[in-house]
Design a protein around this motif. Structure first.
Motif: not given
Length: 281
Positions: A83-88, A91-99
């Motif tokens: 329900q939630d895209d990766i945003h600009l 931070d690095l940890q959030d991006v890694n978790r979402k990927v």
């Protein structure tokens, strides 16, 4: 499972088909003994409307649809990335978790959409084909190159070119003993459609790896293996579709290797280390 398939084909459904699909989801526990005629009457539609819905969701008929509906069990799937895209601003940890979540969910959903009969038919075509042409554009082409590499290992005569002109010329040289494999996320890639039309004109068998739902590619191919079509993050980074395609290719190749496992493959497997690292002898 039904929820997933509905999501994949939702944009291809007519208003009436969508109403029926939502009714089925809302009343799934009550439909065990409901006939197609009764369901049509409950929704004030024709039985042909329900059959079209079943076909669009990848089922051969209403019976297959009901079997899958009844046998499907609720799954605890996390929704925080769906329900939630990766945003600009992540931070690095959030991006890694979402990927990680995107990749895991993509694999699970691809597995849920596999039609065993279609997969088996695709494997048989691969085994029996003399020559194979694989084509895809962009990241789909890269997945095609991976499939080509794996097929080369079992001595298949296979070509995967990024140049559509070269692929067209090769396909025109094929016959009914050969095979064309098209990989297209959208199912509407013009070059892929053209190659399938050429294949049909020459009675060349074809496999499409593409999204679930109606598309020109799925309509032209003899066998369709479905990948997920939703792409919640920017298409500049097509994580979901690429992971889905790779997962399907890995399933296809692994099952193919098992079916074709013989003394030659056994020898290759047992002596792989010696071939790759001769200096370690």
């Amino acid at each position: 499972m039904i929820d997933l398939k509905l999501r994949e084909v939702k944009k291809d459904l007519s208003a009436k088909e969508l109403e029926v699909a939502e009714y089925i989801i809302a009343h799934s526990q009550e439909l065990k003994n409901v006939s197609i005629q009764a369901l049509a009457k409950l929704n004030q539609v024709s039985t042909s409307t329900i059959l079209r819905l079943c076909n669009k969701m990848g089922y051969r008929g209403f019976s297959d649809f009901k079997i899958d509906l009844i046998s499907s069990l609720p799954k605890n799937v996390t929704n925080d990335i769906l329900q939630d895209d990766i945003h600009l601003t992540d931070d690095l940890q959030d991006v890694n978790r979402k990927v990680l979540i995107v990749e895991k969910s993509s694999i699970d959903e691809t597995y849920s959409m596999i039609n065993p009969d279609e997969l088996n038919n695709a494997i048989d075509l691969l085994i029996n084909s003399h020559k194979i042409v694989i084509f895809g554009v962009g990241s789909s082409g890269l997945v095609g190159k991976e499939l080509e590499y794996q097929l080369i290992k079992i001595k298949k005569d296979v070509n995967c070119h990024f140049d559509a002109h070269i692929s067209r010329n090769i396909v025109r040289s094929l016959d009914s003993h050969d095979l064309v494999i098209i990989i297209s996320h959208s199912g509407e890639t013009p070059e892929c459609i053209e190659l399938l039309k050429i294949a049909n004109q020459q009675s060349i068998p074809s496999i499409a790896i593409t999204k679930m739902g109606q598309s020109q590619v799925s309509g032209l191919a003899n066998i369709v293996l479905h990948t997920i079509s939703t792409e919640h993050v920017s298409r500049l980074i097509p994580i979901r579709s690429k992971i889905s395609q790779i997962t399907l290719v890995n399933m296809l190749i692994t099952n193919l290797f098992i079916k074709q496992y013989d003394e030659k493959l056994k020898f290759q497997t047992q002596h792989r280390k010696a071939r790759k690292f001769p200096h370690l002898k």
